[in-house]
Design an enzyme around this catalytic site. Structure first.
Site, PDB file in Angstrom:
ATOM      1  N   LYS A  42      29.204   7.859 -13.493  1.00  0.00           N
ATOM      2  CA  LYS A  42      28.513   7.848 -12.061  1.00  0.00           C
ATOM      3  C   LYS A  42      27.218   6.798 -11.621  1.00  0.00           C
ATOM      4  O   LYS A  42      26.802   6.974 -12.560  1.00  0.00           O
ATOM      5  CB  LYS A  42      28.293   9.509 -11.718  1.00  0.00           C
ATOM      6  CG  LYS A  42      28.018  10.104 -10.450  1.00  0.00           C
ATOM      7  CD  LYS A  42      27.465  11.162 -10.144  1.00  0.00           C
ATOM      8  CE  LYS A  42      27.773  11.768  -9.049  1.00  0.00           C
ATOM      9  NZ  LYS A  42      26.973  13.374  -8.769  1.00  0.00           N
ATOM     10  N   SER A  77      29.207  19.472  -8.207  1.00  0.00           N
ATOM     11  CA  SER A  77      29.642  17.809  -7.855  1.00  0.00           C
ATOM     12  C   SER A  77      31.045  17.785  -9.027  1.00  0.00           C
ATOM     13  O   SER A  77      31.283  16.735  -9.043  1.00  0.00           O
ATOM     14  CB  SER A  77      28.831  16.725  -7.801  1.00  0.00           C
ATOM     15  OG  SER A  77      28.375  17.155  -6.443  1.00  0.00           O
ATOM     16  N   SER A  93      30.362  15.711  -5.622  1.00  0.00           N
ATOM     17  CA  SER A  93      30.184  14.550  -5.141  1.00  0.00           C
ATOM     18  C   SER A  93      30.153  13.632  -5.952  1.00  0.00           C
ATOM     19  O   SER A  93      30.404  12.001  -5.622  1.00  0.00           O
ATOM     20  CB  SER A  93      28.437  14.444  -5.356  1.00  0.00           C
ATOM     21  OG  SER A  93      27.827  14.550  -6.258  1.00  0.00           O
TER      22      SER A  93
END
Ligand code: GLN
Length: 495
Positions: free
Chosen positions: A78, A183, A159
């Site tokens: 990420k 997330s 997210s």
């Protein structure tokens, strides 16, 4: 079998047996990223050359007999984790071009154990969102599509939407994510894969771009529960650079996936039965409980009475901490700087922050500074902290009666771009089942368990006691075995 079809555990075994080399495995994933990323936009930065070089080095290490537990395994990171020498954006314009001079603890542990990084996965800007649409680098497409409407572009959740989409589409064998209010678990559910937010303190936050420091936790995504367990073992552990990381031994989580759930008491919180939850989600939840009962667990009704305050509490605490964490983006120290010839310091701040932050981030900074401001602090922030303590106490009391809790992971399957996205409140409701675990610091795992009438994946969530990820993995793996989830997304490597 195409090399992108391996599970992470399967790939580790295949590398050990010499069935495949890391160069072959990594090349297959690099090609998958090249083929699919133009459509999915799951990566902000692709590091194919570095990945191939790392794969080659991994093969050599294995030859020498000093292979790490993840030696040669290609994964996605990420883009909230600082990676030395590789651009780290947090999906924000304000960090565009920022190349960290250091590595986050979690990614350095993954590297230590041999993992190969394919690139930096897309996310909501500063991890604020549930759709990935707040990214300054464009939204991510969910690799799944509706049976009756295959052309509608669905969101992967957020997210950590790029990480989840990459794993679901077979562009990576696993990925890292972070979870402040859901997330990891929500995008895992939307993309039909597994993802765990560990106990607060299980993984170091050092080198992860901060959103809300008392809630943020790193965790892994995998296509199986076991794959998450293998990754978490490498990611976890005490770090002197993060005073909130816990000095506790890291168990062999993968082993726990094989544990029986016989005799375990599984809690069903009545407050999670919400009006308006689609019938297929209610049905899946009951099904999950039946599966666990059949596997020998005992189902126990419990009450978590302060659940209804969790979302408002989260949307005070998280923006408050965000407004303080994001004060550092001032045009002086990192990334973007916007100034006029005769700008003074204040003008530099204002221009840089107005140009660098997107709408959702600005909204959160405004909410956060408001609830922290003199005169409102007691009414909002302090009150939210008190309610947060009550939410945590609800769980502590529940642990006297049960060993784990089962809930739906999300209140819906993946939605289309534009469906919830015009209304921030509707968007915030996505986190209704997940934020409580962050507020209480508990581990939560999302496991794919079924499909909705449109053929989209749905997840169940297992919540556990602090630092008892092993029970969470055991329960999640039992659900995974019973669900026998084999559906695959329409957009994937080799399809
Ligand atoms: N969707 C939630 C939010 O927008 C959670 C985000 C997260 O966990 N990082 O804040």
């Amino acid at each position: 079998m195409h090399p992108t079809e391996f599970t992470l555990a399967g790939a580790v075994a295949a590398l050990e047996e010499g069935v495949i080399s890391s160069e072959e495995l990594t090349r297959a994933h690099v090609e998958a990223v090249e083929a699919l990323n133009p459509r999915l936009n799951a990566f902000i930065t692709v590091t194919s050359e570095q990945a191939m070089a790392a794969a080659k080095a991994s093969d050599a290490k294995r030859q020498r007999g000093d292979a790490g537990p993840l030696e040669g395994i290609p994964i996605a990171i990420k883009d909230l984790f600082c990676t030395e020498g590789v651009q780290t954006t947090a999906a924000s314009k304000i960090l565009g071009g920022f190349i960290p001079p250091y590595e986050s603890t979690v990614t350095s542990r993954l590297k230590r154990d041999g993992a190969v990084f394919l690139g930096k996965a897309n996310l909501d800007e500063f991890a604020m969102g549930s759709s990935n649409l707040t990214s300054a680098y464009g939204g991510v497409a969910n690799p799944w599509s509706r049976r009756n409407d295959p052309d509608v572009r669905l969101v992967p959740g957020g997210s950590s939407g790029g990480s989840a989409a990459a794993v679901a589409a077979r562009m990576a064998l696993g990925a890292t994510g972070t979870d402040t209010g859901g997330s990891i678990r929500q995008p895992a559910a939307f993309c039909g894969i597994a993802g765990i937010k560990p106990t607060y303190g299980r993984c170091s936050r050092f080198g992860i771009v901060a959103f809300a420091s008392s809630l943020d936790q790193a965790g892994p995504f995998g296509r199986t529960v076991e794959d998450c367990a293998i990754l978490l073992r490498s990611m976890a552990g005490h770090d002197p650079k993060d005073s909130t990381s816990a000095d506790r031994p890291v168990p062999d989580f993968a082993k726990a996936c094989g544990r029986s759930v016989k005799g375990l008491r599984i809690g069903v919180p009545k407050e999670y039965r919400l009006d308006g939850t689609p019938p297929e989600i209610e049905k899946l939840w009951r099904q999950g409980l039946d599966w666990l009962r059949e596997a020998g667990a005992e189902i126990v009704d419990i009450s978590l009475p302060h659940t209804k305050y969790a979302l408002p509490t989260y949307y005070i605490v998280a923006p408050a901490e965000a407004s303080s964490n994001l004060a550092r983006y001032d045009g002086v120290r990192f990334g973007l700087r916007v100034a006029e010839q005769n700008s003074d310091l204040r003008d530099l701040y204002e221009r840089t922050r107005a140009a660098g932050f997107g709408q959702e981030v600005r909204r959160r900074i405004m909410i956060g500074t408001y609830v922290l401001s003199a005169g409102y602090y007691d009414a909002y922030y302090l009150k939210a902290q008190k309610v947060r303590a009550l939410i945590a106490r609800d769980f502590r009391e529940a642990w006297g009666k049960v060993d784990a809790i089962l809930t739906p992971a999300t209140p819906s399957a993946a939605f289309a771009e534009g469906e919830n996205t015009d209304d921030p409140i509707k968007m915030y409701l996505n986190d209704v089942f997940t934020v409580t675990a962050n507020l209480a610091g508990l581990p939560g795992l999302s496991v794919p368990a079924g499909l909705d009438p449109q053929g989209l994946p749905l997840g169940l969530q297992v919540i556990g006691r602090p630092f008892d990820e092993e029970t969470v993995f055991a329960v999640g793996a039992a659900i995974e075995r019973a669900a026998d989830f084999r559906a695959v997304p329409s957009m994937r490597a080799g399809a």
